[in-house]
Structures are given as C-alpha cells and as structure tokens.
Design an enzyme around this catalytic site. Structure first.
Site, PDB file in Angstrom:
ATOM      1  N   HIS A 111       0.868  -1.183   0.000  1.00 43.36           N
ATOM      2  CA  HIS A 111       0.000   0.000   0.000  1.00 43.36           C
ATOM      3  C   HIS A 111       0.907   1.235   0.000  1.00 43.36           C
ATOM      4  O   HIS A 111       2.095   1.142   0.332  1.00 43.36           O
ATOM      5  CB  HIS A 111      -0.946  -0.042   1.200  1.00 43.36           C
ATOM      6  N   CYS A 144      -7.754  -1.146   3.858  1.00 44.97           N
ATOM      7  CA  CYS A 144      -8.499  -2.080   4.698  1.00 44.97           C
ATOM      8  C   CYS A 144      -9.275  -1.281   5.734  1.00 44.97           C
ATOM      9  O   CYS A 144      -8.733  -0.357   6.341  1.00 44.97           O
ATOM     10  CB  CYS A 144      -7.513  -3.032   5.372  1.00 44.97           C
TER      11      CYS A 144
HETATM   12  P1  HMG Z   1     -17.599 -13.621  12.933  1.00 44.20           P
HETATM   13  O1  HMG Z   1     -18.633 -12.624  13.321  1.00 44.20           O
HETATM   14  O2  HMG Z   1     -16.642 -14.098  13.990  1.00 44.20           O
HETATM   15  O3  HMG Z   1     -18.229 -14.884  12.204  1.00 44.20           O
HETATM   16  O4  HMG Z   1     -16.777 -12.984  11.723  1.00 44.20           O
HETATM   17  P2  HMG Z   1     -19.247 -15.970  12.675  1.00 44.20           P
HETATM   18  O5  HMG Z   1     -18.765 -17.253  12.129  1.00 44.20           O
HETATM   19  O6  HMG Z   1     -19.504 -15.841  14.153  1.00 44.20           O
HETATM   20  O7  HMG Z   1     -20.587 -15.546  11.899  1.00 44.20           O
HETATM   21  C1  HMG Z   1     -21.299 -14.337  12.181  1.00 44.20           C
HETATM   22  C2  HMG Z   1     -22.298 -14.059  11.067  1.00 44.20           C
HETATM   23  O8  HMG Z   1     -21.581 -13.850   9.826  1.00 44.20           O
HETATM   24  C3  HMG Z   1     -23.233 -15.233  10.790  1.00 44.20           C
HETATM   25  O9  HMG Z   1     -24.435 -14.673  10.280  1.00 44.20           O
HETATM   26  C4  HMG Z   1     -22.561 -15.972   9.668  1.00 44.20           C
HETATM   27  O10 HMG Z   1     -23.429 -16.729   8.878  1.00 44.20           O
HETATM   28  C5  HMG Z   1     -21.984 -14.835   8.845  1.00 44.20           C
HETATM   29  P3  HMG Z   1     -25.715 -14.435  11.248  1.00 44.20           P
HETATM   30  O11 HMG Z   1     -26.018 -15.787  11.804  1.00 44.20           O
HETATM   31  O12 HMG Z   1     -25.265 -13.449  12.300  1.00 44.20           O
HETATM   32  O13 HMG Z   1     -26.728 -13.875  10.294  1.00 44.20           O
HETATM   33  N1  HMG Z   1     -20.797 -15.246   8.103  1.00 44.20           N
HETATM   34  C6  HMG Z   1     -20.681 -15.190   6.764  1.00 44.20           C
HETATM   35  N2  HMG Z   1     -21.528 -14.780   5.817  1.00 44.20           N
HETATM   36  C7  HMG Z   1     -21.125 -14.893   4.527  1.00 44.20           C
HETATM   37  N3  HMG Z   1     -19.894 -15.369   4.178  1.00 44.20           N
HETATM   38  C8  HMG Z   1     -19.019 -15.762   5.116  1.00 44.20           C
HETATM   39  C9  HMG Z   1     -19.409 -15.697   6.457  1.00 44.20           C
HETATM   40  N4  HMG Z   1     -18.793 -16.028   7.611  1.00 44.20           N
HETATM   41  C10 HMG Z   1     -19.642 -15.752   8.604  1.00 44.20           C
HETATM   42  N5  HMG Z   1     -17.816 -16.220   4.754  1.00 44.20           N
HETATM   43  C11 HMG Z   1     -15.430 -13.248   9.740  1.00 44.20           C
HETATM   44  C12 HMG Z   1     -15.652 -13.632  11.191  1.00 44.20           C
HETATM   45  C13 HMG Z   1     -14.056 -13.724   9.339  1.00 44.20           C
HETATM   46  C14 HMG Z   1     -16.496 -13.906   8.887  1.00 44.20           C
HETATM   47  C15 HMG Z   1     -15.548 -11.691   9.595  1.00 44.20           C
HETATM   48  O14 HMG Z   1     -14.732 -11.075  10.557  1.00 44.20           O
HETATM   49  C16 HMG Z   1     -15.142 -11.227   8.224  1.00 44.20           C
HETATM   50  O15 HMG Z   1     -15.857 -11.451   7.253  1.00 44.20           O
HETATM   51  N6  HMG Z   1     -13.970 -10.559   8.107  1.00 44.20           N
HETATM   52  C17 HMG Z   1     -13.456 -10.122   6.814  1.00 44.20           C
HETATM   53  C18 HMG Z   1     -12.791  -8.794   6.956  1.00 44.20           C
HETATM   54  C19 HMG Z   1     -12.246  -8.350   5.639  1.00 44.20           C
HETATM   55  O16 HMG Z   1     -12.733  -8.710   4.566  1.00 44.20           O
HETATM   56  N7  HMG Z   1     -11.183  -7.521   5.690  1.00 44.20           N
HETATM   57  C20 HMG Z   1     -10.556  -6.996   4.520  1.00 44.20           C
HETATM   58  C21 HMG Z   1      -9.785  -8.027   3.768  1.00 44.20           C
HETATM   59  S1  HMG Z   1      -8.148  -8.301   4.419  1.00 44.20           S
HETATM   60  C22 HMG Z   1      -7.192  -7.045   3.677  1.00 44.20           C
HETATM   61  O17 HMG Z   1      -7.733  -6.146   3.100  1.00 44.20           O
HETATM   62  C23 HMG Z   1      -5.710  -7.157   3.711  1.00 44.20           C
HETATM   63  C24 HMG Z   1      -5.124  -7.612   2.360  1.00 44.20           C
HETATM   64  O18 HMG Z   1      -5.449  -6.709   1.336  1.00 44.20           O
HETATM   65  C25 HMG Z   1      -3.596  -7.731   2.468  1.00 44.20           C
HETATM   66  C26 HMG Z   1      -2.908  -6.485   3.005  1.00 44.20           C
HETATM   67  O19 HMG Z   1      -3.206  -5.370   2.563  1.00 44.20           O
HETATM   68  O20 HMG Z   1      -2.024  -6.682   3.847  1.00 44.20           O
HETATM   69  C27 HMG Z   1      -5.646  -8.992   1.962  1.00 44.20           C
HETATM   70 MG    MG Z   2      -4.445  -4.860   0.887  1.00 44.84          MG
END
Ligand code: HMG
Ligand code: MG
Length: 292
Positions: free
Chosen positions: A205, A237
């Site tokens: 980044h 992010c």
């Molecule tokens: P959580 O709340 O601990 O998950 O989140 P959970 O398993 O307890 O589930 C909670 C609710 O989410 C439930 O729904 C699940 O069904 C739903 P409810 O019963 O409340 O209606 N759920 C999902 N729905 C759809 N698809 C799924 C899913 N999983 C759970 N896969 C979790 C944990 C990991 C899911 C959440 O924290 C999350 O989605 N985090 C993603 C954050 C993210 O995308 N960050 C940005 C990307 S990383 C980045 O940008 C860095 C990178 O670019 C590299 C760099 O720059 O260094 C890659």
């Molecule tokens: Mg990134």
C-alpha cells in the site's frame, strides 16, 4: 522471469470505498481488466456481508464475468462458509488471509492468528482436493496500526506453517503502507533463506509513498517477480484507518517497463477499465497518460 501481476482493485480497491458500485459496473470492470494482460484478478471476497457490504454480490459477479483463459480469477475466503460460497461459483484460486499482528487479526477476522491457521489447514486441503490454486496473505507484515513494528521472524514463522499446509504462495502485505525499502530488504533476507522466491508475492500500500521503491529493491535485489497492484491505485483495509490504496497497476507497470522487465500489461487498457468506475484515479501515470 516474466512478471506476474495480480490486479486487486475489484477486491482491495472496492472494499474500501463508501460509494456502492453496482454489480453491473463491477462485472464490466473485471471484463475490461481481463483484456489488459494482467495474470490474475482478485474479483471479490466471500467474507461476511455485514463487515464488507460492498462485496456482498461476490456470487453474482463471479457468475456473470466473461473469463479469459489466460487469467486466473481469485477471491478472498475467511472461513469454510466462504469456501463453500467460492466453490459454488467456480473461483479458480482461493486466498485465505491472516496477519503477523494478533491485534489486527482479531479486529479483521475476529480470530487469533493460531485459530486462523488451524481453520486454513482444512480450507487449503479442501481447495487442493477441488483442484484450486491457493494463496495465503500475511497482513501487517511490516507495521501494525495497533502493535507498531512487526518482527520479521514472526512473518517467517507464519509463512512456513502456511507452506507446510500446502499453500501455493504467500502474499506479504504492507497493509499500513509504511514499509521502507530497508525493511523490505531485511524481511526478504530473513525469509528467503528458507523459502524460495517463487513462493513470495508482495502487496504494497502507498500511504507513505514508498511502494515503488519497495518493489524496486524486491525485484532488483531479491528476484521477486510477483506483485499485487490495483488499477487507479484504489485500496485499503477498513481496519487500518488512514491507510492509502495499493500501488497503482499503471505506475507499477510503467516502472517495470522502464526497468526492461518482462511485463505485458497495457497501461492504457488499465486506465480505460478503471474509467468504468467513474472514480478519480490515484496514480502518477493517470495524470500524464497523454505523455507516454
Ligand atoms: P464472525 O462474526 O466471527 O463470524 O466474523 P461468525 O462465524 O460468528 O458468523 C457471524 C455471522 O456472519 C453469521 O451470520 C454468519 O453466517 C456470517 P448471522 O447468523 O449473524 O446472520 N458469516 C458469513 N456470511 C457470509 N460469508 C461468510 C461468512 N462467515 C460468517 N464467509 C469473519 C468472522 C471472518 C467472517 C468476519 O470477521 C469477516 O468477514 N472478516 C473479513 C474482513 C475483511 O474482509 N477484511 C478486509 C480483507 S483483508 C485485507 O484487506 C488485507 C489484504 O489486502 C492484504 C494487506 O493489505 O495486507 C488482503
Ligand atoms: Mg491490501
């Protein structure tokens, strides 16, 4: 060695903007990016729609894009639910993500590093059984907004575990955009002692303007040839407030071409693809496109 570029704007770029981009525009964006010469496009994320509402249409986008056989279409997958969603729409490459900082990982995925690794072991196994390519990101690999400077040996330890699970490559993320060329050299010296450079991707980044210099040292001094970049320089992010976009694909490609690197991406086509979003690009090259 041919440069391998993963275009991350449809995922890293769009996840960080407030304005909702409609699904048709995302599809058109990916279709246009598919004709630019990039090797891989990170199309979307199968994460919780509550956390990243912008990418909640990942299935629709994957179902409707026109795939180019020369391009790999990848997506972020945080857990088994995400994997199931991704497999249902035939994603080519599954990319899991953890962090070298415990605090960041908890904020980003509600999970400790150790818990995320144990989840990934199975996700990588199932992905490989399903004949998918795999990647693992290690975010905040240099600096963390909550924990400060990261110990490079921690990054190496996590990378080795992920490779033992069979992941094809590790993308080392400077999520904050604060790494300096010396810090990149320090990390690469440490990890390349035990990990082949083919396995390493760098994801920079641009917050402090050092991403180009970081690519330069990695390419010139360490023979790294896989880089992530984002059309228009979008990216960031939600859990790293203030971080800027990814290195812009057009800036990266321009520099690599000036270094006589083997890179076949068409800069003008990248900018034309970006125009679909109707957002101001954040790159050097977009300002001087008529000069090149
Ligand atoms: P959580 O709340 O601990 O998950 O989140 P959970 O398993 O307890 O589930 C909670 C609710 O989410 C439930 O729904 C699940 O069904 C739903 P409810 O019963 O409340 O209606 N759920 C999902 N729905 C759809 N698809 C799924 C899913 N999983 C759970 N896969 C979790 C944990 C990991 C899911 C959440 O924290 C999350 O989605 N985090 C993603 C954050 C993210 O995308 N960050 C940005 C990307 S990383 C980045 O940008 C860095 C990178 O670019 C590299 C760099 O720059 O260094 C890659
Ligand atoms: Mg990134």
């Amino acid at each position: 060695m041919k440069i391998y570029i993963t275009e991350v704007a449809p995922r890293d770029g769009l996840q960080n903007i407030n304005q909702i981009i409609n699904t048709e525009k995302k599809i058109e964006f990916v279709n246009k990016l598919s004709e630019t010469g990039v090797d891989e496009i990170e199309v979307s994320s199968f994460v919780s729609p509550k956390v990243i509402p912008q990418l909640s249409d990942a299935e629709e986008v994957f179902k409707s894009i026109k795939r180019n056989n020369n391009v790999i279409y990848s997506a972020l997958v945080p857990n088994e639910k995400g994997l199931e969603r991704a497999l249902n729409v035939s994603v080519d490459k599954i990319s899991v993500f953890t962090s070298a900082s415990e605090t960041f990982n908890l904020k980003n995925t509600n999970s400790t590093i150790e818990d995320s690794l144990s989840k990934f072991k199975n996700i990588i196994k199932i992905s490989k059984e399903s004949k998918k390519l795999t990647r693992a990101y290690i975010s905040t690999a240099f600096w963390c907004p909550y924990e400060g400077k990261i110990n490079p040996y921690k990054v190496k330890e996590i990378a080795i575990k992920l490779l033992e699970f069979g992941v094809d490559e590790i993308s080392i993320g400077d999520t904050v955009g604060k790494a300096s060329p010396d810090e990149v050299s320090e990390l690469l010296e440490i990890i390349l002692n035990d990990i082949h450079h083919d396995k390493i991707v760098l994801h920079f980044h641009t917050t402090y303007g050092m991403a180009m210099a970081n690519v330069y040292v990695a390419y010139k001094n360490f023979s790294i040839y896989k880089f992530d970049s984002s059309a228009g320089g979008l990216g960031g992010c939600p859990f790293v407030p203030g971080a800027k976009g990814n290195i812009a694909t057009e800036d990266l490609v321009y520099m690599l071409k000036r270094l006589n690197a083997n890179v076949n991406v068409d800069i003008k086509k990248i900018l034309m693809a970006f125009n679909v979003l109707e957002i101001e690009p954040q790159s050097y090259i977009s300002k001087v496109i008529n000069l090149i």
